[in-house]
Write a protein that holds these residues in place. Structure first.
Motif, PDB file in Angstrom:
ATOM      1  N   PRO A 199      -1.023  -2.201 -12.910  1.00 33.46           N
ATOM      2  CA  PRO A 199      -1.531  -1.613 -14.157  1.00 33.46           C
ATOM      3  C   PRO A 199      -2.796  -0.770 -13.988  1.00 33.46           C
ATOM      4  CG  PRO A 199      -0.827  -3.868 -14.537  1.00 33.46           C
ATOM      5  CD  PRO A 199      -0.737  -3.635 -13.053  1.00 33.46           C
ATOM      6  N   SER A 200      -3.773  -1.232 -13.196  1.00 32.89           N
ATOM      7  CA  SER A 200      -5.016  -0.472 -13.048  1.00 32.89           C
ATOM      8  C   SER A 200      -4.780   0.842 -12.313  1.00 32.89           C
ATOM      9  CB  SER A 200      -6.062  -1.303 -12.300  1.00 32.89           C
ATOM     10  OG  SER A 200      -5.616  -1.628 -10.993  1.00 32.89           O
ATOM     11  N   TYR A 201      -3.838   0.833 -11.356  1.00 36.92           N
ATOM     12  CA  TYR A 201      -3.500   2.072 -10.659  1.00 36.92           C
ATOM     13  C   TYR A 201      -2.674   2.979 -11.557  1.00 36.92           C
ATOM     14  CZ  TYR A 201      -4.929  -0.255  -6.305  1.00 36.92           C
ATOM     15  OH  TYR A 201      -5.627  -0.896  -5.325  1.00 36.92           O
ATOM     16  N   ARG A 202      -1.799   2.377 -12.339  1.00 35.02           N
ATOM     17  CA  ARG A 202      -0.952   3.166 -13.243  1.00 35.02           C
ATOM     18  C   ARG A 202      -1.799   3.893 -14.289  1.00 35.02           C
ATOM     19  NH1 ARG A 202       2.720  -0.559 -13.996  1.00 35.02           N
ATOM     20  NH2 ARG A 202       1.882  -1.364 -15.956  1.00 35.02           N
ATOM     21  N   LYS A 203      -2.858   3.227 -14.741  1.00 31.65           N
ATOM     22  CA  LYS A 203      -3.747   3.888 -15.706  1.00 31.65           C
ATOM     23  C   LYS A 203      -4.440   5.072 -15.053  1.00 31.65           C
ATOM     24  CE  LYS A 203      -7.469   3.189 -19.016  1.00 31.65           C
ATOM     25  NZ  LYS A 203      -8.394   2.224 -19.668  1.00 31.65           N
ATOM     26  N   ARG A 204      -4.833   4.918 -13.792  1.00 30.37           N
ATOM     27  CA  ARG A 204      -5.422   6.039 -13.071  1.00 30.37           C
ATOM     28  C   ARG A 204      -4.437   7.208 -12.977  1.00 30.37           C
ATOM     29  NH1 ARG A 204      -7.598   1.494 -10.155  1.00 30.37           N
ATOM     30  NH2 ARG A 204      -9.784   1.757  -9.496  1.00 30.37           N
ATOM     31  N   MET A 205      -3.191   6.893 -12.665  1.00 32.70           N
ATOM     32  CA  MET A 205      -2.174   7.942 -12.543  1.00 32.70           C
ATOM     33  C   MET A 205      -1.985   8.669 -13.873  1.00 32.70           C
ATOM     34  SD  MET A 205      -1.124   7.945  -9.385  1.00 32.70           S
ATOM     35  CE  MET A 205       0.581   8.391  -9.100  1.00 32.70           C
ATOM     36  N   PHE A 206      -2.019   7.914 -14.965  1.00 28.58           N
ATOM     37  CA  PHE A 206      -1.891   8.525 -16.285  1.00 28.58           C
ATOM     38  C   PHE A 206      -3.082   9.440 -16.576  1.00 28.58           C
ATOM     39  CE2 PHE A 206      -3.081   8.395 -20.807  1.00 28.58           C
ATOM     40  CZ  PHE A 206      -1.967   9.013 -21.358  1.00 28.58           C
ATOM     41  N   ALA A 213       0.830  -1.211   0.000  1.00 26.14           N
ATOM     42  CA  ALA A 213       0.000   0.000   0.000  1.00 26.14           C
ATOM     43  C   ALA A 213       0.858   1.251   0.000  1.00 26.14           C
ATOM     44  CB  ALA A 213      -0.934  -0.004   1.213  1.00 26.14           C
ATOM     45  N   SER A 214       2.059   1.173  -0.559  1.00 27.61           N
ATOM     46  CA  SER A 214       2.935   2.334  -0.632  1.00 27.61           C
ATOM     47  C   SER A 214       2.620   3.143  -1.886  1.00 27.61           C
ATOM     48  CB  SER A 214       4.395   1.898  -0.647  1.00 27.61           C
ATOM     49  OG  SER A 214       4.689   1.194  -1.831  1.00 27.61           O
ATOM     50  N   ILE A 215       3.182   4.324  -1.948  1.00 26.65           N
ATOM     51  CA  ILE A 215       2.976   5.171  -3.130  1.00 26.65           C
ATOM     52  C   ILE A 215       3.506   4.477  -4.384  1.00 26.65           C
ATOM     53  CG2 ILE A 215       3.602   7.376  -4.180  1.00 26.65           C
ATOM     54  CD1 ILE A 215       3.637   8.591  -1.413  1.00 26.65           C
ATOM     55  N   ALA A 216       4.560   3.675  -4.217  1.00 28.32           N
ATOM     56  CA  ALA A 216       5.129   2.968  -5.369  1.00 28.32           C
ATOM     57  C   ALA A 216       4.114   2.034  -6.019  1.00 28.32           C
ATOM     58  CB  ALA A 216       6.364   2.183  -4.938  1.00 28.32           C
ATOM     59  N   THR A 217       3.160   1.524  -5.224  1.00 26.76           N
ATOM     60  CA  THR A 217       2.141   0.627  -5.757  1.00 26.76           C
ATOM     61  C   THR A 217       1.311   1.310  -6.838  1.00 26.76           C
ATOM     62  OG1 THR A 217       2.021  -0.394  -3.566  1.00 26.76           O
ATOM     63  CG2 THR A 217       0.273  -0.947  -5.114  1.00 26.76           C
ATOM     64  N   LEU A 218       1.126   2.616  -6.705  1.00 25.37           N
ATOM     65  CA  LEU A 218       0.351   3.362  -7.694  1.00 25.37           C
ATOM     66  C   LEU A 218       0.987   3.326  -9.078  1.00 25.37           C
ATOM     67  CD1 LEU A 218      -0.604   6.460  -5.522  1.00 25.37           C
ATOM     68  CD2 LEU A 218      -2.210   4.832  -6.518  1.00 25.37           C
ATOM     69  N   GLY A 222     -13.652   1.431  -9.783  1.00 22.24           N
ATOM     70  CA  GLY A 222     -12.481   0.592 -10.017  1.00 22.24           C
ATOM     71  C   GLY A 222     -12.684  -0.410 -11.139  1.00 22.24           C
ATOM     72  N   GLU A 223     -13.931  -0.821 -11.376  1.00 24.12           N
ATOM     73  CA  GLU A 223     -14.203  -1.823 -12.403  1.00 24.12           C
ATOM     74  C   GLU A 223     -13.850  -1.329 -13.800  1.00 24.12           C
ATOM     75  OE1 GLU A 223     -17.483  -5.228 -12.540  1.00 24.12           O
ATOM     76  OE2 GLU A 223     -18.341  -3.226 -12.844  1.00 24.12           O
ATOM     77  N   VAL A 224     -14.060  -0.046 -14.079  1.00 23.59           N
ATOM     78  CA  VAL A 224     -13.756   0.467 -15.421  1.00 23.59           C
ATOM     79  C   VAL A 224     -12.245   0.581 -15.645  1.00 23.59           C
ATOM     80  CG1 VAL A 224     -15.943   1.711 -15.502  1.00 23.59           C
ATOM     81  CG2 VAL A 224     -13.880   2.922 -14.760  1.00 23.59           C
ATOM     82  N   PHE A 225     -11.466   0.471 -14.565  1.00 22.72           N
ATOM     83  CA  PHE A 225     -10.013   0.459 -14.699  1.00 22.72           C
ATOM     84  C   PHE A 225      -9.431  -0.948 -14.599  1.00 22.72           C
ATOM     85  CE2 PHE A 225     -10.843   4.841 -13.496  1.00 22.72           C
ATOM     86  CZ  PHE A 225      -9.979   5.545 -14.315  1.00 22.72           C
ATOM     87  N   GLY A 278      -3.678   9.792  -4.715  1.00 24.19           N
ATOM     88  CA  GLY A 278      -3.961  10.006  -6.130  1.00 24.19           C
ATOM     89  C   GLY A 278      -4.427  11.412  -6.437  1.00 24.19           C
ATOM     90  N   THR A 279      -5.308  11.940  -5.593  1.00 24.79           N
ATOM     91  CA  THR A 279      -5.772  13.314  -5.804  1.00 24.79           C
ATOM     92  C   THR A 279      -4.633  14.304  -5.610  1.00 24.79           C
ATOM     93  OG1 THR A 279      -7.921  12.617  -4.930  1.00 24.79           O
ATOM     94  CG2 THR A 279      -7.568  14.976  -5.199  1.00 24.79           C
TER      95      THR A 279
END
Length: 498
Positions: free
Chosen positions: A280-287, A271-276, A450-453, A389-390
């Motif tokens: 892949p689903s978190y990375r897409k959110r970051m993008f 659950a670290s920032i690196a996990t974002l 989360g499902e759409v990601f 994320g925000t």
């Protein structure tokens, strides 16, 4: 004809609306504080007091341009550090306690600017003010998204952007009114002092603002979370089987199940920032978050707001003219190229067209972009990563703005309208990227997004058939009967939740 029922989660209680609007005092603080310096640059008394040059014939004109760039560069740097802080504090301390940190800082920053005895004190005030608005501009939409019913979340969270534009407008009118003062120091000190009124008002309301129910659930404070959620739905005193009471229990159940699922997943994946950046689903959110804020700032909106006086002066007016988003921006650049600096045989129709496109641009941006960017970035991250994320999203806003605003005074003085060609190109590219890659989140609860990601959703709540909703309610009843959760009854009307 029978009256059509509203979709579940579309009811807005008076308390929920009042809470959302109270938080927008932080939005006004951001808008006013960010753009008030645009009027400062139009006040002759400010230049005189700090011995700065107001025209290019002065020997310290280059130094003045650097100061103008620094006052916005430092503000954006402060905003970046504010984003970093709130990413940690809103998880560790809670959304509500973070307000108690940000608001006094905003008041101190405004007081230093308004009472500045020398330019260094003024710049320090801008940096401190930047820290405060970095916290507020991240925290307000995050907080609003977590307390808004799913079907109307877009409307409620978009008030953040609407009130930011109101802050821009208040700053502009205050500066305009003070320009006519015969007291040269009042011209620029009062508009800067006025920025402390909005955080001061919100600070007075904060003791009555409850904590986010989703944060309380993450901290296993379920009883407190239910009391807050029940009041947000306005169900105190209602029947146990009323439609709103049933939906409140369903939403509470969904929140708990999703938080539990996220915690189990975090124990495995981290659950670290690196996990974002790893998942892949978190990375897409970051993008998506990056492109949302970078795309918004690449329309040149803050260059317009913060250097408005300089742009208007370039067109021969006493105040600003701005550029247009995408095609609007292209038209504005053409007009700027044709008519900037022309003193003989001026084309008055062309100048009036420039003013028209200015207002058209600001209207389109305020209604269609300013509100939506904060809605999207505050809702696409899961609960345990929402603050990080925000914060990432808004840090991109400040980093982009810092680059554009720091360069703007020198660029406008040297290459003029050609500086805006950068924004035209970037805007068209960003539109294509956003259109092709961004998933739609409309109408979904925060837990379902989360499902759409590509993530799994523990419990679906929106868009259920009657049979699926009956099955969901049976699961809630079974959980309560098994003693897994207490106090899901409708609270009394006088229940405290702050």
């Amino acid at each position: 004809m029978a009256r059509a029922e509203k979709a579940p989660g579309s009811h807005i209680s008076l308390f929920n609306l009042a809470l959302v609007l109270a938080l927008t005092l932080g939005s006004i603080t951001y808008g006013y504080t960010f753009s008030i310096v645009s009027t400062t640059l139009g006040q002759p008394g400010w230049y005189t007091y700090f011995d700065l040059a107001s025209d290019e014939t002065s020997p310290n004109y280059a130094y003045t341009k650097r100061i103008e760039g620094a006052m916005n560069g430092l503000f954006c740097a402060g905003g970046f550090f504010g984003c970093v802080f709130i990413g940690w504090s809103s998880n560790a301390m809670g959304r509500r306690k973070s307000l108690f940190v940000a608001l006094p800082v905003a008041i101190i920053g405004g007081a230093l600017q308004a009472g500045a005895a020398h330019i260094a004190m003024f710049l320090v005030g801008r940096f401190i003010g930047g820290i405060a608005v970095g916290i507020l501009v991240t925290l307000v939409p995050l907080f609003q998204s977590e307390i808004a019913p799913p079907a109307v979340r877009g409307f409620l969270v978009s008030q953040h952007g609407v009130m930011m534009v109101l802050g821009y407008s208040l700053a502009a009118w205050t500066g305009f009114a003070c320009y006519f003062s015969t007291n040269s120091e009042f011209q620029w000190r009062y508009p800067l002092a006025e920025q402390v009124l909005f955080p001061l008002a919100l600070l007075g309301l904060t003791p009555w603002i409850p904590e986010s129910p989703r944060w309380l659930i993450m901290k296993d404070r379920f009883d407190e979370a239910w009391v807050v959620l029940a009041k947000l739905h306005g169900i105190a005193g209602h029947e146990q089987d009323s439609r709103e009471a049933t939906f409140a229990r369903e939403e509470f159940y969904q929140m708990r199940q999703q938080v539990a699922a996220d915690k189990r997943l975090a124990a495995i994946e981290g659950a670290s920032i690196a996990t974002l950046f790893k998942k892949p689903s978190y990375r897409k959110r970051m993008f998506c978050a990056f492109m949302t804020m970078f795309g918004a700032e690449s329309t040149a909106i803050l260059v317009v707001y913060n250097y408005s006086v300089l742009l208007y002066q370039g067109l021969g007016f006493s105040n600003m003219i701005s550029l247009m988003l995408a095609a609007f921006l292209a038209v504005e650049v053409a007009l700027d190229a044709l008519y900037t600096g022309v003193t003989e045989n001026r084309n008055e129709a062309g100048l009036r067209a420039g003013v028209f496109f200015l207002f058209l641009y600001i209207t389109c941006y305020g209604c269609c972009i300013d509100a939506n960017t904060f809605v999207y970035c505050s809702e696409i991250f899961p609960s345990h990563f929402r603050s990080y994320g925000t914060a990432w999203s808004l840090s991109i806003l400040f980093l982009s703005a810092m680059i554009y605003l720091e360069a703007a005074p020198t660029a406008l003085a040297t290459i003029g309208w050609r500086y805006f060609l950068i924004f035209i190109g970037l805007t068209f590219i960003n539109i294509i990227i956003i259109w092709k890659t961004f998933p739609e989140t409309k109408g979904l609860s925060l837990e379902e997004i989360g499902e759409v990601f590509g993530d799994e959703v523990a419990v679906h709540l929106t868009h259920l058939t009657a049979e699926e909703r009956e099955a969901l309610d049976r699961s809630i009843d079974a959980e309560k009967a098994g003693g897994q959760v207490q106090h899901l009854d409708v609270p009394a009307p006088d229940t405290e939740c702050a």
